[in-house]
Design a protein around this motif. Structure first.
Motif, mmCIF file in Angstrom:
data_model
loop_
_atom_site.group_PDB
_atom_site.id
_atom_site.type_symbol
_atom_site.label_atom_id
_atom_site.label_comp_id
_atom_site.label_asym_id
_atom_site.label_seq_id
_atom_site.Cartn_x
_atom_site.Cartn_y
_atom_site.Cartn_z
ATOM 1 N N GLU A 1 0.858 -1.182 0.000
ATOM 2 C CA GLU A 1 0.000 0.000 0.000
ATOM 3 C C GLU A 1 0.894 1.231 0.000
ATOM 4 O O GLU A 1 2.052 1.160 0.374
ATOM 5 C CB GLU A 1 -0.952 0.012 1.191
ATOM 6 C CG GLU A 1 -0.280 0.023 2.532
ATOM 7 C CD GLU A 1 -1.248 -0.096 3.691
ATOM 8 O OE1 GLU A 1 -2.436 0.255 3.536
ATOM 9 O OE2 GLU A 1 -0.820 -0.532 4.763
ATOM 10 N N VAL A 2 0.335 2.342 -0.436
ATOM 11 C CA VAL A 2 1.094 3.583 -0.557
ATOM 12 C C VAL A 2 0.400 4.653 0.284
ATOM 13 O O VAL A 2 -0.824 4.785 0.239
ATOM 14 C CB VAL A 2 1.169 4.040 -2.036
ATOM 15 C CG1 VAL A 2 1.821 5.403 -2.159
ATOM 16 C CG2 VAL A 2 1.906 3.009 -2.872
ATOM 17 N N PHE A 3 1.194 5.381 1.048
ATOM 18 C CA PHE A 3 0.691 6.545 1.782
ATOM 19 C C PHE A 3 1.239 7.771 1.085
ATOM 20 O O PHE A 3 2.443 7.870 0.841
ATOM 21 C CB PHE A 3 1.125 6.488 3.250
ATOM 22 C CG PHE A 3 0.427 5.398 4.004
ATOM 23 C CD1 PHE A 3 -0.778 5.650 4.644
ATOM 24 C CD2 PHE A 3 0.949 4.124 4.036
ATOM 25 C CE1 PHE A 3 -1.450 4.636 5.314
ATOM 26 C CE2 PHE A 3 0.288 3.101 4.704
ATOM 27 C CZ PHE A 3 -0.910 3.360 5.344
ATOM 28 N N THR A 4 0.365 8.699 0.751
ATOM 29 C CA THR A 4 0.759 9.842 -0.048
ATOM 30 C C THR A 4 0.700 11.130 0.766
ATOM 31 O O THR A 4 -0.119 11.272 1.671
ATOM 32 C CB THR A 4 -0.115 9.937 -1.323
ATOM 33 O OG1 THR A 4 0.414 10.933 -2.181
ATOM 34 C CG2 THR A 4 -1.560 10.235 -1.011
ATOM 35 N N ALA A 5 1.597 12.044 0.436
ATOM 36 C CA ALA A 5 1.675 13.335 1.122
ATOM 37 C C ALA A 5 1.854 14.426 0.075
ATOM 38 O O ALA A 5 1.955 14.153 -1.115
ATOM 39 C CB ALA A 5 2.830 13.332 2.115
ATOM 40 N N GLY A 6 1.918 15.651 0.524
ATOM 41 C CA GLY A 6 2.083 16.770 -0.393
ATOM 42 C C GLY A 6 0.749 17.191 -0.978
ATOM 43 O O GLY A 6 -0.311 16.676 -0.616
ATOM 44 N N GLY A 7 0.802 18.108 -1.903
ATOM 45 C CA GLY A 7 -0.415 18.654 -2.490
ATOM 46 C C GLY A 7 -1.288 17.616 -3.172
ATOM 47 O O GLY A 7 -2.507 17.703 -3.150
#
Length: 93
Positions: free
Chosen positions: A44-50
């Motif tokens: 799984e991927v956790f995303t950050a930023g805009g």
């Protein structure tokens, strides 16, 4: 790779969609390369930023990666780097 920005579609929406699809494919290739080099397979991927605020972008990534993509609890882009710095990771004596 050199970018392939032409032929450019007349629709700005189609153009942006193509760019996002391409970025997601590059991301998928990166995870595949890491796996080939011995890293643990991504589940799984956790995303950050805009981009973490954009549900369309998250859905594109989920489809292309074939993985669930979740918005991180802390979405500031520099948060992870700040945590590593706090722990002294990467500091040389």
């Amino acid at each position: 790779m050199m970018p392939r920005l032409h032929p450019r579609p007349e629709s700005e929406v189609e153009y942006l969609h193509g760019i996002l699809e391409s970025i997601a494919r590059i991301e998928a290739k990166g995870y595949e390369l890491l796996k080939e080099l011995g890293a643990t397979e991504v589940e799984e991927v956790f995303t950050a930023g805009g981009g973490a605020k954009n549900q369309v972008w998250i859905k594109i990534r989920e489809r292309v990666l074939g993985l669930p993509v979740h918005r991180a609890l802390q979405t500031e882009a520099a948060y992870g780097a700040a945590l590593l710095a706090l722990k002294g990771v990467g500091l040389q004596n």
